[in-house]
Design a protein around this motif. Structure first.
Motif, PDB file in Angstrom:
ATOM      1  N   SER A  93      11.594  -7.866 -17.913  1.00  0.00           N
ATOM      2  CA  SER A  93      11.902  -8.729 -16.778  1.00  0.00           C
ATOM      3  C   SER A  93      10.817  -9.795 -16.616  1.00  0.00           C
ATOM      4  O   SER A  93       9.621  -9.495 -16.606  1.00  0.00           O
ATOM      5  N   PRO A 121      16.959 -15.407 -18.146  1.00  0.00           N
ATOM      6  CA  PRO A 121      18.204 -14.775 -17.709  1.00  0.00           C
ATOM      7  C   PRO A 121      19.396 -15.528 -18.294  1.00  0.00           C
ATOM      8  O   PRO A 121      19.381 -16.759 -18.380  1.00  0.00           O
ATOM      9  N   GLU A 176      22.636  -8.051 -17.386  1.00  0.00           N
ATOM     10  CA  GLU A 176      22.642  -9.323 -16.675  1.00  0.00           C
ATOM     11  C   GLU A 176      24.071  -9.848 -16.481  1.00  0.00           C
ATOM     12  O   GLU A 176      24.407 -10.372 -15.415  1.00  0.00           O
TER      13      GLU A 176
END
Length: 341
Positions: A17, A22, A172
């Motif tokens: 992360s 993303p 995601e």
């Protein structure tokens, strides 16, 4: 370890992360995309997962980050750093992740490797070693380097940490597309597929695994019940040309909710051109392979619903995400659109 768990993917998501981009998703009207198979009577909803925008131009940045971060956590990252034999997306991702982690990277390539790839690897700070004229010679030199220096050997796809990192993409997607029913991914050796299918199954999402007809390592493994060597001859072989699928990929493909499809090169080329014509997306043939499962050409399949000889036809109301896995391509062969007059 021949099977991933959802816990492996979740741990990878927490570990990387903030270290990767993303995924961006773009909704697409199936009726507006030329060449897509006819929609069900009520239509279906389609999204493109733009993972070609990831660092280094492919999803492999995820697995490379997870691989190195996990070894750092466990104290097994040697002073000699990490090494890999790959001039493709895996090598680029390994070199990039190593630079991000402050780790030395040594990448082995045949002397015939294109200068542009060598330059890009060196741009990421890698020590590039050119050995022999074939990949097998570079791989042998890499293995010898591991034995003599104690460097950590990375792999393009056949490692649980690599596959789990790739699977974070599915986590995601689920957050960005509530109620996602199906994810469509291209398959080479099976790292992305193994990770994505493992996470998808946990959430009740189907996975469609798409391979070129003449690069069918996973499809052949399903037929044989074990990984087997296959011949490789496809326009997408530069990214999907693994001669054998990983045991992790086979184990994931044997679970419920997975469909294995084969598509011809002509459909891959058409899908790639369509992505450029309709969306101005220049992607690898590997990325277009996933979309080709939804186009009008013939395809053969093995597995659950949607297999057979007609490609994948989403059901009425189905929410489908097609993963565009990489953009490291030469766009010069994309045909310019005709000017309107």
């Amino acid at each position: 370890m021949d099977q991933l768990s959802y816990g492996d993917v979740k741990q990878a998501a927490d570990r990387i992360s903030g270290r990767v981009r993303p995924v961006t998703v773009a909704p697409v009207d199936p009726e507006a995309v030329r060449g897509l198979r006819p929609a069900a009577p009520g239509g279906y909803r389609l999204w493109l997962a733009l993972e070609q925008l990831q660092h280094t131009g492919s999803f492999k940045a995820r697995g490379a980050q997870n691989f190195l971060a996990a070894h750092r956590e466990s104290g097994t990252l040697p002073d000699a750093g990490v090494t890999i034999a790959s001039g493709g997306n895996a090598g680029l991702a390994c070199a990039w992740a190593a630079r991000q982690q402050g780790v030395r990277a040594t990448v082995f390539l045949p002397a015939t490797a294109p200068a542009v790839k060598v330059a890009k690897l060196r741009g990421y700070g890698a020590d590039v070693r050119l050995v022999g004229n074939e990949y097998a010679e570079a791989l042998a030199a890499c293995e010898d380097f591991v034995r003599t220096t104690g460097a950590l050997a990375s792999h393009a796809y056949a490692h649980p940490l690599i596959a789990a990192g790739a699977g974070t993409l599915l986590e995601e997607l689920r957050g960005r597309i509530p109620g996602l029913d199906t994810v469509v991914v291209a398959v080479g050796g099976g790292g992305l597929f193994a990770g994505a299918a493992t996470a998808a199954r946990h959430h009740g999402i189907r996975t469609v695994a798409v391979e070129p007809e003449n690069c069918r390592a996973l499809n052949a493994a399903l037929e044989a019940g074990r990984p087997v060597d296959v011949s490789v001859d496809s326009i997408a072989a530069d990214s999907l040309g693994a001669r054998r699928a990983s045991p992790l990929a086979l184990a994931a493909a044997q679970q419920d909710g997975v469909t294995s499809l084969l598509v011809p090169d002509a459909e891959i080329v058409r899908a790639r051109q369509t992505l450029w014509d309709d969306h101005r997306l220049a992607v690898e043939h590997a990325a277009a392979t996933a979309l080709a499962a939804l186009t009008a050409g013939t395809a053969t399949g093995t597995g659950g619903a949607g297999g057979g000889t007609s490609g994948y036809l989403p059901a009425d109301g189905e929410k489908v995400a097609v993963v565009l896995c990489g953009a490291n391509t030469d766009p010069s062969d994309l045909v310019p659109p005709r000017s309107e007059s």
